[in-house]
Design an enzyme around this catalytic site. Structure first.
Site, PDB file in Angstrom:
ATOM      1  N   SER A  61       0.819  -1.215   0.000  1.00 42.68           N
ATOM      2  CA  SER A  61       0.000   0.000   0.000  1.00 42.68           C
ATOM      3  C   SER A  61       0.858   1.273   0.000  1.00 42.68           C
ATOM      4  CB  SER A  61      -0.925   0.003   1.217  1.00 42.68           C
ATOM      5  OG  SER A  61      -1.713  -1.165   1.218  1.00 42.68           O
TER       6      SER A  61
HETATM    7  N1  SAM Z   1      -0.407  -5.248   4.157  1.00 40.63           N
HETATM    8  C1  SAM Z   1       0.235  -5.531   2.903  1.00 40.63           C
HETATM    9  C2  SAM Z   1       1.633  -5.037   2.824  1.00 40.63           C
HETATM   10  O1  SAM Z   1       2.121  -4.397   3.774  1.00 40.63           O
HETATM   11  O2  SAM Z   1       2.283  -5.316   1.803  1.00 40.63           O
HETATM   12  C3  SAM Z   1      -0.554  -5.038   1.715  1.00 40.63           C
HETATM   13  C4  SAM Z   1      -1.730  -5.876   1.496  1.00 40.63           C
HETATM   14  S1  SAM Z   1      -2.400  -5.936  -0.125  1.00 40.63           S
HETATM   15  C5  SAM Z   1      -2.993  -4.301  -0.352  1.00 40.63           C
HETATM   16  C6  SAM Z   1      -3.836  -6.910   0.325  1.00 40.63           C
HETATM   17  C7  SAM Z   1      -3.526  -8.350   0.645  1.00 40.63           C
HETATM   18  O3  SAM Z   1      -4.704  -8.958   1.175  1.00 40.63           O
HETATM   19  C8  SAM Z   1      -3.139  -9.177  -0.583  1.00 40.63           C
HETATM   20  O4  SAM Z   1      -1.892  -9.768  -0.373  1.00 40.63           O
HETATM   21  C9  SAM Z   1      -4.257 -10.204  -0.679  1.00 40.63           C
HETATM   22  O5  SAM Z   1      -3.842 -11.458  -1.167  1.00 40.63           O
HETATM   23  C10 SAM Z   1      -4.724 -10.290   0.766  1.00 40.63           C
HETATM   24  N2  SAM Z   1      -6.074 -10.829   0.967  1.00 40.63           N
HETATM   25  C11 SAM Z   1      -7.198 -10.588   0.264  1.00 40.63           C
HETATM   26  N3  SAM Z   1      -8.231 -11.273   0.785  1.00 40.63           N
HETATM   27  C12 SAM Z   1      -7.746 -11.957   1.862  1.00 40.63           C
HETATM   28  C13 SAM Z   1      -8.315 -12.835   2.832  1.00 40.63           C
HETATM   29  N4  SAM Z   1      -9.599 -13.173   2.814  1.00 40.63           N
HETATM   30  N5  SAM Z   1      -7.518 -13.334   3.789  1.00 40.63           N
HETATM   31  C14 SAM Z   1      -6.201 -13.022   3.835  1.00 40.63           C
HETATM   32  N6  SAM Z   1      -5.592 -12.208   2.948  1.00 40.63           N
HETATM   33  C15 SAM Z   1      -6.364 -11.672   1.976  1.00 40.63           C
END
Ligand code: SAM
Length: 216
Positions: A61
């Protein structure tokens, strides 16, 4: 340390200048090396004011959004925090400096494995990584002081409300697939207080109580 000047610049002009005030958050963002959480090919953009690709169609992000969300968790240092969406591990690494224990859930195994390697390299020991659908409760009993969801939900899943301790804070982007608003939900002894923060755009939260994969 590499990119120290760029990190200081990021903190001053992207964060402090836009109203981030929590000194612990600012200090953590000055110290965590964001470039180590992305591919070396794009290190020259590591401290830019934007989200960046991390593979698998996912992103690390925008630093400002990370700072806003982290500040809204109102951490003092002793908390147990649940993060949904480990992604690159950058947000988790920041939380590891600001709270006591972090449980971080990622649905895409290769991302979780990559984050685990980075945590090991940085000698981070208080993050417990879980691969799975983070819209489901990790355990029936566990409750957290802070819950941060780093993917966009169509609504606030009850799972998170139920996993909050009294006086705990949930931070989550809620909206449609293309734009959301950041919510902070506080659980008080007498009920919930919901505050809205900034508009935002996140990748979707995919899972039983999020979006269906076919909807994304
Ligand atoms: N916090 C992260 C970082 O510091 O890099 C950025 C996260 S990215 C914007 C969103 C993440 O949420 C993705 O890696 C995606 O695979 C994960 N995601 C989406 N749905 C999810 C779920 N139900 N459970 C766990 N992870 C999930």
């Amino acid at each position: 340390m590499e990119f120290e000047k760029e990190r200081k610049h990021m903190v001053e002009y992207q964060l402090r200048a836009r109203g981030i005030k929590d000194d612990r958050v600012l200090k953590a963002m000055e110290s965590v090396q964001r470039h180590l959480f992305i591919d070396e090919d794009i290190w020259d953009r590591a401290y830019d004011d934007c989200a960046l690709p991390i593979g698998e169609g996912q992103t690390i992000s925008q630093p400002y959004m990370v700072a806003v969300m982290t500040e809204l968790l109102e951490l003092k240092g002793e908390e147990t925090v649940l993060e949904i969406g480990t992604g690159s591990g950058y947000q988790g690494a920041l939380l590891s400096l600001l709270a006591s224990d972090i449980f971080s859930v990622e649905r895409i195994k290769v991302l979780a494995l990559r984050a685990a390697v980075t945590f090991k390299k940085l000698n981070i020991k208080n993050i417990h990584l879980v691969v799975g659908d983070g819209t489901l409760a990790l355990s029936k009993e566990a409750v957290y002081d802070g819950i941060i969801v780093t993917a966009a939900a169509p609504r606030i899943p009850d799972t998170y409300i139920n996993q909050l301790k009294v006086n705990g804070r949930l931070v989550i982007p809620v909206g449609n697939r293309f734009s959301q608003v950041l919510y902070q939900v506080k659980k008080t002894p007498s009920g919930f207080i919901t505050n809205t923060s900034t508009p935002c755009v996140f990748v979707p939260l995919i899972g039983k109580y999020g979006w269906e994969k076919s909807e994304t």
